[in-house]
Design a protein around this motif. Structure first.
Motif, PDB file in Angstrom:
ATOM      1  N   LEU A  68       0.818  -1.218   0.000  1.00 58.73           N
ATOM      2  CA  LEU A  68       0.000   0.000   0.000  1.00 58.73           C
ATOM      3  C   LEU A  68       0.848   1.263   0.000  1.00 58.73           C
ATOM      4  CD1 LEU A  68      -3.004  -0.968   2.276  1.00 58.73           C
ATOM      5  CD2 LEU A  68      -2.862  -0.919  -0.217  1.00 58.73           C
ATOM      6  N   LYS A  69       2.074   1.174   0.456  1.00 58.12           N
ATOM      7  CA  LYS A  69       2.938   2.355   0.402  1.00 58.12           C
ATOM      8  C   LYS A  69       3.200   2.762  -1.055  1.00 58.12           C
ATOM      9  CE  LYS A  69       7.705   0.933   0.409  1.00 58.12           C
ATOM     10  NZ  LYS A  69       8.964   1.164   1.051  1.00 58.12           N
ATOM     11  N   ASN A  70       3.122   1.807  -1.968  1.00 57.35           N
ATOM     12  CA  ASN A  70       3.262   2.116  -3.393  1.00 57.35           C
ATOM     13  C   ASN A  70       1.921   2.518  -4.005  1.00 57.35           C
ATOM     14  OD1 ASN A  70       5.989   1.498  -3.245  1.00 57.35           O
ATOM     15  ND2 ASN A  70       5.647  -0.631  -3.777  1.00 57.35           N
ATOM     16  N   SER A  71       0.861   1.909  -3.540  1.00 57.16           N
ATOM     17  CA  SER A  71      -0.471   2.205  -4.089  1.00 57.16           C
ATOM     18  C   SER A  71      -0.855   3.661  -3.905  1.00 57.16           C
ATOM     19  CB  SER A  71      -1.524   1.304  -3.439  1.00 57.16           C
ATOM     20  OG  SER A  71      -1.280  -0.051  -3.741  1.00 57.16           O
ATOM     21  N   VAL A  72      -0.546   4.235  -2.724  1.00 55.37           N
ATOM     22  CA  VAL A  72      -0.959   5.622  -2.485  1.00 55.37           C
ATOM     23  C   VAL A  72      -0.131   6.638  -3.269  1.00 55.37           C
ATOM     24  CG1 VAL A  72      -1.996   5.137  -0.231  1.00 55.37           C
ATOM     25  CG2 VAL A  72       0.380   5.916  -0.346  1.00 55.37           C
ATOM     26  N   LYS A  73       0.880   6.174  -3.954  1.00 56.06           N
ATOM     27  CA  LYS A  73       1.631   7.065  -4.847  1.00 56.06           C
ATOM     28  C   LYS A  73       0.811   7.394  -6.084  1.00 56.06           C
ATOM     29  CE  LYS A  73       6.233   5.459  -3.549  1.00 56.06           C
ATOM     30  NZ  LYS A  73       7.460   4.776  -4.003  1.00 56.06           N
ATOM     31  N   VAL A  74      -0.135   6.503  -6.432  1.00 57.77           N
ATOM     32  CA  VAL A  74      -0.944   6.712  -7.631  1.00 57.77           C
ATOM     33  C   VAL A  74      -2.433   6.872  -7.341  1.00 57.77           C
ATOM     34  CG1 VAL A  74       0.704   5.578  -9.165  1.00 57.77           C
ATOM     35  CG2 VAL A  74      -1.089   4.219  -8.081  1.00 57.77           C
ATOM     36  N   LEU A  75      -2.850   6.561  -6.117  1.00 62.82           N
ATOM     37  CA  LEU A  75      -4.253   6.730  -5.724  1.00 62.82           C
ATOM     38  C   LEU A  75      -4.397   8.004  -4.918  1.00 62.82           C
ATOM     39  CD1 LEU A  75      -5.098   3.168  -4.291  1.00 62.82           C
ATOM     40  CD2 LEU A  75      -5.670   4.056  -6.559  1.00 62.82           C
ATOM     41  N   ASP A  76      -5.294   8.887  -5.332  1.00 63.30           N
ATOM     42  CA  ASP A  76      -5.544  10.040  -4.482  1.00 63.30           C
ATOM     43  C   ASP A  76      -6.471   9.626  -3.335  1.00 63.30           C
ATOM     44  OD1 ASP A  76      -8.140  10.021  -5.537  1.00 63.30           O
ATOM     45  OD2 ASP A  76      -7.990  12.011  -6.429  1.00 63.30           O
ATOM     46  N   TYR A  77      -6.722  10.533  -2.424  1.00 66.23           N
ATOM     47  CA  TYR A  77      -7.503  10.215  -1.238  1.00 66.23           C
ATOM     48  C   TYR A  77      -8.892   9.684  -1.584  1.00 66.23           C
ATOM     49  CZ  TYR A  77     -10.034  10.785   3.125  1.00 66.23           C
ATOM     50  OH  TYR A  77     -10.804  10.556   4.237  1.00 66.23           O
ATOM     51  N   ALA A  78      -9.575  10.312  -2.532  1.00 72.24           N
ATOM     52  CA  ALA A  78     -10.944   9.900  -2.889  1.00 72.24           C
ATOM     53  C   ALA A  78     -10.969   8.472  -3.424  1.00 72.24           C
ATOM     54  CB  ALA A  78     -11.548  10.872  -3.906  1.00 72.24           C
ATOM     55  N   GLU A  79     -10.015   8.125  -4.276  1.00 77.29           N
ATOM     56  CA  GLU A  79      -9.982   6.769  -4.828  1.00 77.29           C
ATOM     57  C   GLU A  79      -9.629   5.747  -3.739  1.00 77.29           C
ATOM     58  OE1 GLU A  79      -8.461   4.311  -8.748  1.00 77.29           O
ATOM     59  OE2 GLU A  79      -7.559   6.251  -8.317  1.00 77.29           O
ATOM     60  N   PHE A  80      -8.659   6.079  -2.893  1.00 74.55           N
ATOM     61  CA  PHE A  80      -8.301   5.210  -1.767  1.00 74.55           C
ATOM     62  C   PHE A  80      -9.524   4.966  -0.887  1.00 74.55           C
ATOM     63  CE2 PHE A  80      -7.057   4.945   2.724  1.00 74.55           C
ATOM     64  CZ  PHE A  80      -6.244   3.827   2.709  1.00 74.55           C
ATOM     65  N   TYR A  81     -10.207   6.028  -0.534  1.00 72.77           N
ATOM     66  CA  TYR A  81     -11.398   5.942   0.310  1.00 72.77           C
ATOM     67  C   TYR A  81     -12.451   5.040  -0.336  1.00 72.77           C
ATOM     68  CZ  TYR A  81     -15.025   7.647   3.514  1.00 72.77           C
ATOM     69  OH  TYR A  81     -16.002   7.736   4.469  1.00 72.77           O
ATOM     70  N   GLY A  82     -12.697   5.245  -1.613  1.00 73.24           N
ATOM     71  CA  GLY A  82     -13.688   4.448  -2.329  1.00 73.24           C
ATOM     72  C   GLY A  82     -13.358   2.962  -2.350  1.00 73.24           C
ATOM     73  N   ILE A  83     -12.090   2.629  -2.523  1.00 69.30           N
ATOM     74  CA  ILE A  83     -11.678   1.227  -2.540  1.00 69.30           C
ATOM     75  C   ILE A  83     -11.870   0.607  -1.157  1.00 69.30           C
ATOM     76  CG2 ILE A  83      -9.685  -0.330  -2.760  1.00 69.30           C
ATOM     77  CD1 ILE A  83      -8.704   1.601  -5.020  1.00 69.30           C
ATOM     78  N   VAL A  84     -11.495   1.331  -0.114  1.00 73.74           N
ATOM     79  CA  VAL A  84     -11.639   0.798   1.242  1.00 73.74           C
ATOM     80  C   VAL A  84     -13.116   0.589   1.571  1.00 73.74           C
ATOM     81  CG1 VAL A  84     -11.279   1.253   3.702  1.00 73.74           C
ATOM     82  CG2 VAL A  84      -9.453   1.756   2.066  1.00 73.74           C
ATOM     83  N   VAL A  85     -13.938   1.552   1.232  1.00 80.21           N
ATOM     84  CA  VAL A  85     -15.371   1.462   1.531  1.00 80.21           C
ATOM     85  C   VAL A  85     -16.041   0.349   0.727  1.00 80.21           C
ATOM     86  CG1 VAL A  85     -17.598   2.648   1.317  1.00 80.21           C
ATOM     87  CG2 VAL A  85     -15.633   3.851   2.264  1.00 80.21           C
ATOM     88  N   GLY A  86     -15.819   0.332  -0.582  1.00 78.81           N
ATOM     89  CA  GLY A  86     -16.557  -0.568  -1.462  1.00 78.81           C
ATOM     90  C   GLY A  86     -15.850  -1.835  -1.879  1.00 78.81           C
ATOM     91  N   GLY A  87     -14.553  -1.931  -1.593  1.00 77.25           N
ATOM     92  CA  GLY A  87     -13.801  -3.101  -2.010  1.00 77.25           C
ATOM     93  C   GLY A  87     -13.352  -2.989  -3.460  1.00 77.25           C
ATOM     94  N   ARG A  88     -12.664  -4.022  -3.893  1.00 81.44           N
ATOM     95  CA  ARG A  88     -12.132  -4.024  -5.256  1.00 81.44           C
ATOM     96  C   ARG A  88     -11.814  -5.458  -5.658  1.00 81.44           C
ATOM     97  NH1 ARG A  88      -6.920  -0.348  -6.772  1.00 81.44           N
ATOM     98  NH2 ARG A  88      -7.425  -0.070  -8.952  1.00 81.44           N
ATOM     99  N   GLN A  89     -11.989  -5.760  -6.928  1.00 79.82           N
ATOM    100  CA  GLN A  89     -11.643  -7.078  -7.431  1.00 79.82           C
ATOM    101  C   GLN A  89     -10.839  -6.910  -8.707  1.00 79.82           C
ATOM    102  OE1 GLN A  89     -14.919  -9.779  -7.892  1.00 79.82           O
ATOM    103  NE2 GLN A  89     -13.609 -11.455  -8.532  1.00 79.82           N
ATOM    104  N   ASN A  90      -9.682  -7.545  -8.752  1.00 79.15           N
ATOM    105  CA  ASN A  90      -8.831  -7.545  -9.938  1.00 79.15           C
ATOM    106  C   ASN A  90      -8.591  -8.986 -10.365  1.00 79.15           C
ATOM    107  OD1 ASN A  90      -8.452  -4.769 -10.056  1.00 79.15           O
ATOM    108  ND2 ASN A  90      -6.615  -4.826  -8.790  1.00 79.15           N
ATOM    109  N   VAL A  91      -8.891  -9.272 -11.619  1.00 77.36           N
ATOM    110  CA  VAL A  91      -8.624 -10.595 -12.160  1.00 77.36           C
ATOM    111  C   VAL A  91      -7.593 -10.402 -13.269  1.00 77.36           C
ATOM    112  CG1 VAL A  91      -9.587 -12.601 -13.325  1.00 77.36           C
ATOM    113  CG2 VAL A  91     -10.977 -11.341 -11.671  1.00 77.36           C
ATOM    114  N   SER A  92      -6.403 -10.965 -13.054  1.00 75.98           N
ATOM    115  CA  SER A  92      -5.360 -10.878 -14.078  1.00 75.98           C
ATOM    116  C   SER A  92      -4.367 -12.005 -13.873  1.00 75.98           C
ATOM    117  CB  SER A  92      -4.642  -9.522 -14.011  1.00 75.98           C
ATOM    118  OG  SER A  92      -3.938  -9.396 -12.805  1.00 75.98           O
ATOM    119  N   GLY A  93      -3.802 -12.430 -14.950  1.00 80.51           N
ATOM    120  CA  GLY A  93      -2.791 -13.477 -14.884  1.00 80.51           C
ATOM    121  C   GLY A  93      -3.272 -14.749 -14.202  1.00 80.51           C
TER     122      GLY A  93
END
Length: 154
Positions: A68-93
């Motif tokens: 997460l120390k790398n993630s917040v380099k590209v996620l602003d506060y609003a996007e970070f907040y949204g992911i924490v609140v609503g979750g996220r799913q990534n399917v790759s590889g």
């Protein structure tokens, strides 16, 4: 895609002692003697109790979840907040990575700013790995806000 986060340098401090960046998002402050602001310290504590299991010690990541120390380099506060609140799913590889929705978890949501602030400090190595050795005093207003959020009467 959200905006790029602002420079994490604090430009002002609100009446609760929280430092804000130029966009008004929560950020950290480290004194010349190395003492961190209360919210960075609290964020370390909350991260270590709620996020460490998946994202590893000191926001360094794990085989299960990203650093997460790398993630917040590209996620602003609003996007970070949204992911924490609503979750996220990534399917790759051939992998299905799921961040659960934590919007109902008061141990996360009542301290989400603190967690974000700690992650921002880690993202630029302003705070070393491990528990910060010294921190600013916690203001009474912060305690009142915490009690109101978690719903206790203390």
């Amino acid at each position: 895609m959200a905006e790029t986060p602002a420079d994490p340098k604090s430009v002002k401090k609100d009446d609760s002692g929280k430092y804000l960046d130029a966009k008004g998002d929560p950020t950290f402050n480290v004194a010349p003697d190395g003492a961190v602001d209360w919210f960075t310290y609290s964020g370390y504590r909350r991260y270590s109790s709620e996020c460490i299991v998946c994202h590893g010690p000191d926001a360094e990541g794990s085989t299960y979840a990203p650093a997460l120390k790398n993630s917040v380099k590209v996620l602003d506060y609003a996007e970070f907040y949204g992911i924490v609140v609503g979750g996220r799913q990534n399917v790759s590889g051939g992998q299905n990575k799921v961040m659960p929705a934590l919007g109902d978890n008061k141990n996360v949501m009542c301290y989400i700013d603190d967690i974000y602030v700690y992650l921002r400090a880690r993202s630029v190595e302003a705070v070393a790995r491990g528990r910060p050795a010294a921190h600013e005093e916690k203001l009474p207003k912060v305690t009142e806000t915490e009690h109101a959020c978690v719903g206790d009467k203390s």
